[in-house]
Each structure stands twice: as C-alpha cells, then as structure tokens.
Design a protein around this motif. Structure first.
Motif, mmCIF file in Angstrom:
data_model
loop_
_atom_site.group_PDB
_atom_site.id
_atom_site.type_symbol
_atom_site.label_atom_id
_atom_site.label_comp_id
_atom_site.label_asym_id
_atom_site.label_seq_id
_atom_site.Cartn_x
_atom_site.Cartn_y
_atom_site.Cartn_z
ATOM 1 N N GLU A 146 -14.942 -13.444 24.601
ATOM 2 C CA GLU A 146 -14.920 -12.458 25.676
ATOM 3 C C GLU A 146 -13.776 -11.461 25.511
ATOM 4 O O GLU A 146 -13.824 -10.365 26.072
ATOM 5 N N MET A 147 -12.752 -11.829 24.764
ATOM 6 C CA MET A 147 -11.586 -10.967 24.567
ATOM 7 C C MET A 147 -11.465 -10.573 23.101
ATOM 8 O O MET A 147 -10.425 -10.754 22.469
ATOM 9 N N GLY A 148 -12.567 -10.061 22.564
ATOM 10 C CA GLY A 148 -12.530 -9.506 21.215
ATOM 11 C C GLY A 148 -12.505 -10.530 20.098
ATOM 12 O O GLY A 148 -12.010 -10.251 19.020
ATOM 13 N N MET A 149 -13.009 -11.742 20.345
ATOM 14 C CA MET A 149 -13.021 -12.812 19.333
ATOM 15 C C MET A 149 -11.594 -13.108 18.867
ATOM 16 O O MET A 149 -11.339 -13.464 17.732
ATOM 17 N N GLY A 164 1.189 -11.008 28.309
ATOM 18 C CA GLY A 164 0.989 -9.832 29.155
ATOM 19 C C GLY A 164 0.567 -8.616 28.355
ATOM 20 O O GLY A 164 -0.350 -7.891 28.747
ATOM 21 N N ASN A 165 1.208 -8.399 27.199
ATOM 22 C CA ASN A 165 0.837 -7.286 26.323
ATOM 23 C C ASN A 165 -0.592 -7.443 25.819
ATOM 24 O O ASN A 165 -1.352 -6.478 25.736
ATOM 25 N N PHE A 166 -0.955 -8.676 25.481
ATOM 26 C CA PHE A 166 -2.312 -8.943 25.002
ATOM 27 C C PHE A 166 -3.343 -8.604 26.075
ATOM 28 O O PHE A 166 -4.337 -7.937 25.806
ATOM 29 N N LEU A 167 -3.107 -9.052 27.295
ATOM 30 C CA LEU A 167 -4.070 -8.813 28.368
ATOM 31 C C LEU A 167 -4.200 -7.337 28.714
ATOM 32 O O LEU A 167 -5.291 -6.869 29.040
ATOM 33 N N HIS A 206 -7.565 -0.475 29.034
ATOM 34 C CA HIS A 206 -6.533 -0.587 27.986
ATOM 35 C C HIS A 206 -6.151 0.779 27.422
ATOM 36 O O HIS A 206 -5.046 0.941 26.897
ATOM 37 N N ILE A 207 -7.042 1.773 27.528
ATOM 38 C CA ILE A 207 -6.768 3.098 26.966
ATOM 39 C C ILE A 207 -5.519 3.699 27.601
ATOM 40 O O ILE A 207 -4.660 4.243 26.906
ATOM 41 N N GLY A 230 -0.652 -8.596 21.137
ATOM 42 C CA GLY A 230 -0.057 -9.914 21.284
ATOM 43 C C GLY A 230 -1.058 -10.976 20.896
ATOM 44 O O GLY A 230 -2.252 -10.717 20.750
ATOM 45 N N LEU A 231 -0.592 -12.193 20.686
ATOM 46 C CA LEU A 231 -1.384 -13.362 20.285
ATOM 47 C C LEU A 231 -2.039 -13.104 18.931
ATOM 48 O O LEU A 231 -1.348 -12.883 17.960
ATOM 49 N N GLY A 232 -3.382 -13.109 18.848
ATOM 50 C CA GLY A 232 -4.050 -12.943 17.552
ATOM 51 C C GLY A 232 -5.325 -12.138 17.630
ATOM 52 O O GLY A 232 -6.417 -12.639 17.350
ATOM 53 N N PRO A 233 -5.237 -10.843 17.979
ATOM 54 C CA PRO A 233 -6.438 -10.013 18.056
ATOM 55 C C PRO A 233 -6.914 -9.537 16.679
ATOM 56 O O PRO A 233 -6.134 -9.466 15.731
#
Length: 200
Positions: A30-33, A52-55, A89-90, A60-63
C-alpha cells in the motif's frame, strides 16, 4: 504472512524462522512496495527515526526507486497542479526544494498489486494500472511494467527487479540505515554475477 501494521496498512512479513539470528522483513504494498522494517537477530537495520519523513514524502525506511532515478525522469502527462489534492507528498517535496512531483519515480507513491508465496512476495505495477483516478503511465510520463520480489535467504534479504519501459528505466531501493557507528559500518552487496562488493 499478511499482517495489519499501523501506519503502513496491510503488510507482508517474511521471516527466516531461525530464532537466534532471525531475519525479518516487512513490506507494504500500500505504501509503494516499500521495505518498512528489516531486522536481523532482533536488531532494526532501518533508521526508524525517519518514519515521519517516510510517511510525508517517502524519504526514510526503504522505499523503491522506479521507473526513474531522483529528479531525472519524465514529468507527468497531466497538469502537476491538478495532482496536489490526490498526492499530498508533492507539497512536502516542494518544501524540501524538490520540484519533480514523483522524485525517484511514481512506484514509491502508489499501491502495488501483490502476489505472495510462502517464502516471498512479488509486487506488480504497470503503466495501464490506475491510482486515484490517473493511469500510472500518465503520472510517470511514459509506459512501463515492473515487478519486484522480496525473499529471505539463509544469508539475508534477496530483492529482485524486472523493469521494462518505452523510455529508459532505473530501479533500486533507497535504504535509510540505522548505523550504530558510521565510521566503521560496512554493507556487503552481492551482485547478479555473485561477486561481492563492500560499501563503506
């Protein structure tokens, strides 16, 4: 196995099952695999301080990176101002000085179709798929097809990509590691040719 994890939604958890050095990976279609958690022996490898940056902006994390790298990709074939409501996000990217609405590609900002096996999960994305009223090929600026698979092996996490497009494509995963000692940290990567590279 599927599990509901806030704030990531429905996720797929992979585990080596070995209790001493158990390797676990949590993937959110749901969040870009994205790889949203990765532990080895109970130690979190990803920097969870970046949640927070990821959301907000997938920083952040592993996008994933797909189908283009950084800000070098084609622009959407739709009015970018029109996209702000569907893709919050834009605005977050603009605050960071990033003008491209899909930095590192549309793949990290949309929900993927996922197929699971007992020991792996594969995400599938194509330009003809729709998301929030838009065709992905219109958001990416060109047509493409992508698959990414995650599987735990005895040595770690194997991530494999298959990507094609009517324009040149780029793919990868953008980890944000939680390095305990950045001066001595090393990452070993095994390439398709089974040669190892050490990154310091």
């Amino acid at each position: 196995m599927w599990t509901e994890r806030k704030p990531f939604g429905k996720c797929f958890e992979l585990s080596s099952g070995d209790t001493d050095s158990n390797i676990k990976a949590l993937i959110s279609p749901e969040m870009g695999m994205s790889l949203v958690s990765f532990t080895i022996g109970g130690i979190q490898i990803l920097d969870m301080n970046r949640l927070g940056n990821f959301l907000l902006s997938r920083k952040g994390l592993g996008p994933l990176i797909l189908p283009h790298f950084n800000r070098e990709g084609n622009l959407p074939k739709v009015d970018i101002d029109e996209l702000n409501n569907a893709f919050p996000h834009i605005e977050e990217l603009k605050k960071l000085g990033v003008e491209h609405p899909f930095q590192h590609g549309v793949g990290r900002y949309v929900t993927w179709y996922a197929e699971e096996l007992e020991d792996s999960i594969t995400g599938i994305l194509s330009g003809d798929m729709g998301y929030r009223g838009y065709k992905l090929k219109d958001l990416a600026g060109f047509d493409f097809e992508a698959k990414v698979s995650f599987r735990i092996t005895p040595d770690g996490l194997l991530i494999a990509f298959e990507v094609t497009g009517e324009e040149p494509v780029a793919t990868g995963i953008h980890y944000y590691y939680d390095l305990i000692n950045r001066d001595t940290a090393k990452i070993e990567v095994t390439g398709k040719d089974n040669k190892n590279s050490v990154i310091r």
